[in-house]
Motif scaffolding. Structure first.
Motif, mmCIF file in Angstrom:
data_model
loop_
_atom_site.group_PDB
_atom_site.id
_atom_site.type_symbol
_atom_site.label_atom_id
_atom_site.label_comp_id
_atom_site.label_asym_id
_atom_site.label_seq_id
_atom_site.Cartn_x
_atom_site.Cartn_y
_atom_site.Cartn_z
ATOM 1 N N VAL A 54 70.540 -3.984 35.862
ATOM 2 C CA VAL A 54 71.030 -4.934 34.429
ATOM 3 C C VAL A 54 71.174 -3.736 33.495
ATOM 4 N N GLY A 55 71.274 -2.669 33.694
ATOM 5 C CA GLY A 55 71.420 -1.742 32.813
ATOM 6 C C GLY A 55 70.453 -1.529 31.540
ATOM 7 N N ALA A 56 69.431 -1.705 32.077
ATOM 8 C CA ALA A 56 68.241 -1.749 31.287
ATOM 9 C C ALA A 56 67.836 -0.399 30.601
ATOM 10 N N LYS A 57 67.434 -0.486 29.269
ATOM 11 C CA LYS A 57 66.978 0.795 28.599
ATOM 12 C C LYS A 57 65.319 0.649 28.423
ATOM 13 N N PHE A 58 64.668 1.255 28.942
ATOM 14 C CA PHE A 58 62.975 1.247 28.682
ATOM 15 C C PHE A 58 62.593 1.741 27.410
ATOM 16 N N PHE A 59 61.879 1.012 26.655
ATOM 17 C CA PHE A 59 61.275 1.588 25.469
ATOM 18 C C PHE A 59 59.492 1.582 25.771
ATOM 19 N N GLU A 60 59.015 2.513 25.758
ATOM 20 C CA GLU A 60 57.344 2.616 25.845
ATOM 21 C C GLU A 60 56.881 2.075 24.716
ATOM 22 N N ASN A 61 57.411 2.266 23.623
ATOM 23 C CA ASN A 61 56.882 1.437 22.205
ATOM 24 C C ASN A 61 57.430 0.296 21.953
ATOM 25 N N LEU A 62 56.977 -0.807 21.690
ATOM 26 C CA LEU A 62 57.322 -2.159 21.468
ATOM 27 C C LEU A 62 58.545 -1.983 19.890
ATOM 28 N N ASP A 63 57.503 -1.441 18.932
ATOM 29 C CA ASP A 63 58.235 -1.417 17.942
ATOM 30 C C ASP A 63 59.603 -0.822 17.762
ATOM 31 N N ASP A 64 59.647 0.304 18.745
ATOM 32 C CA ASP A 64 60.857 0.903 18.829
ATOM 33 C C ASP A 64 61.945 0.382 19.111
ATOM 34 N N MET A 65 61.530 -0.544 19.995
ATOM 35 C CA MET A 65 62.586 -1.698 20.641
ATOM 36 C C MET A 65 62.880 -2.682 19.632
ATOM 37 N N LEU A 66 61.933 -3.000 18.862
ATOM 38 C CA LEU A 66 62.071 -4.355 18.013
ATOM 39 C C LEU A 66 63.214 -3.693 16.899
ATOM 40 N N GLY A 67 63.230 -2.445 16.445
ATOM 41 C CA GLY A 67 64.035 -1.851 15.603
ATOM 42 C C GLY A 67 65.329 -1.958 16.242
ATOM 43 N N GLU A 68 65.577 -1.807 17.413
ATOM 44 C CA GLU A 68 67.045 -1.927 17.948
ATOM 45 C C GLU A 68 67.542 -3.130 18.072
ATOM 46 N N ALA A 69 66.737 -3.827 18.713
ATOM 47 C CA ALA A 69 67.370 -5.228 19.423
ATOM 48 C C ALA A 69 68.051 -6.118 18.566
ATOM 49 N N ASP A 70 69.254 -6.577 18.896
ATOM 50 C CA ASP A 70 69.963 -7.859 18.114
ATOM 51 C C ASP A 70 69.191 -9.162 18.242
#
Length: 347
Positions: free
Chosen positions: A208-224
């Motif tokens: 699915v071409g997934a990019k892993f974020f170990e830190n939740l907040d880091d992902m929250l700052g990038e996801a639309d």
């Protein structure tokens, strides 16, 4: 002779679909029924040994057999020591203390696999609605008001987007989260980001071409768009600080459990414009829906029906019986969720 067979306690309503499998189950177990007892009556039945020394419990539907309330330590302590497995319908298990069951040597099995497709479809609808503001359009049409119809017809295009090319941040890339990611990439051409307690195998990520974020907040700052697809572990996952860390103009979707999201913080973020939209199948105080969220045209709300379909119910029935038969035939259940707390000596 039936008296020599181990006892299985069937909680809730009658079997509706998998009758042949139920007959097969009845050849292996003496089935006793609690039907729909309330908590006090059920506790009294356990205390009086009404059901005997049953070895398994089977609850085929999520909306029956739960009248005794939460399966907490008080209730679990009344179960006979003979009980070794509890197989129940539904994907979530916030209503049952799976750790307390494990302490008594009881394997708890859910049936998330049976409703995966239905939940994933509903999640795609909520994602689409959060990008396209379908709620606004639907409300305007149902109002039968010419003014509201014209307002939606003329103004929605200027404030909505197609989801393709945007990123979907999945919190919990388990069976359901992964299926949603598959549909979101194939049908909506979205980019997949994810956060989980452990990283998925490389082949899963690549599919699915997934990019892993170990830190939740880091992902929250990038996801639309952020999708909550993880079990409830006893506390909020998206509190005020987490929501504040979400990307400005992002969307928040919840198909997991309502108590994972701080609703006042969500309301504030939507009112301020920090968040663009939300899609909620589940709610903090179910069956009560937050009236502020329900009134917003940029929020789609459902009645915890993401997994509700005939196919899901057929699968719930079937998987529960398969879990029990597999456990006693092979020593392993099909879909256990509390093995991490079970001592090997108790299996």
């Amino acid at each position: 002779m039936s008296s020599t067979k181990p006892i299985l306690l069937h909680l809730g309503g009658d079997i509706r679909w998998n009758h042949d499998l139920y007959r097969q189950l009845s050849t292996k177990f003496t089935i006793k029924r609690s039907h729909s007892m309330d908590r006090a009556t059920f506790k009294a039945a356990l205390q009086s040994h009404q059901f005997g020394d049953f070895v398994a419990m089977y609850r085929p539907f999520w909306n029956t057999g739960g009248e005794m309330g939460n399966w907490d330590k008080e209730l679990i302590a009344l179960l006979p020591r003979s009980c070794k497995i509890y197989a129940s319908a539904g994907a979530g298990f916030d209503w049952v203390d799976t750790c307390a069951l494990a302490e008594r040597g009881i394997v708890y099995c859910n049936a998330a696999a049976a409703c995966t497709e239905s939940v994933a479809d509903a999640a795609i609808w909520l994602i689409l609605s959060s990008f396209r503001k379908f709620t606004w359009s639907a409300r305007a049409a149902r109002s039968c008001s010419v003014e509201q119809f014209k307002d939606a017809n003329q103004n929605i295009a200027a404030v909505t987007h197609n989801p393709n090319g945007f990123s979907l941040g999945v919190i919990g890339l388990g069976r359901i989260g992964y299926r949603i990611a598959q549909k979101a990439t194939a049908a909506l051409e979205m980019k997949i980001l994810y956060n989980d307690i452990r990283r998925m195998p490389e082949d899963i990520e690549k599919s699915v071409g997934a990019k892993f974020f170990e830190n939740l907040d880091d992902m929250l700052g990038e996801a639309d768009c952020v999708l909550v697809a993880t079990p409830f572990a006893g506390d909020k996952l998206m509190g005020p600080q987490n929501i504040a860390r979400m990307k400005h103009g992002a969307r928040l979707i919840n198909i997991a459990r309502g108590k994972l999201i701080d609703e006042p913080a969500l309301v504030a973020a939507l009112q301020s414009g920090h968040l663009y939209a939300a899609g909620l199948d589940v709610h903090f105080d179910e069956p009560l829906v937050n009236p502020k969220l329900a009134a917003m045209d940029n929020v789609e709300v459902l009645c915890h029906t993401a997994g509700a379909s005939v196919e899901s119910h057929v699968g719930f029935e079937k998987l529960g019986m398969q879990n029990i038969m597999s456990f006693f035939e092979t020593g392993s259940a099909v879909s256990p969720v509390n093995l991490q707390w079970l001592k090997t000596s108790k299996l």
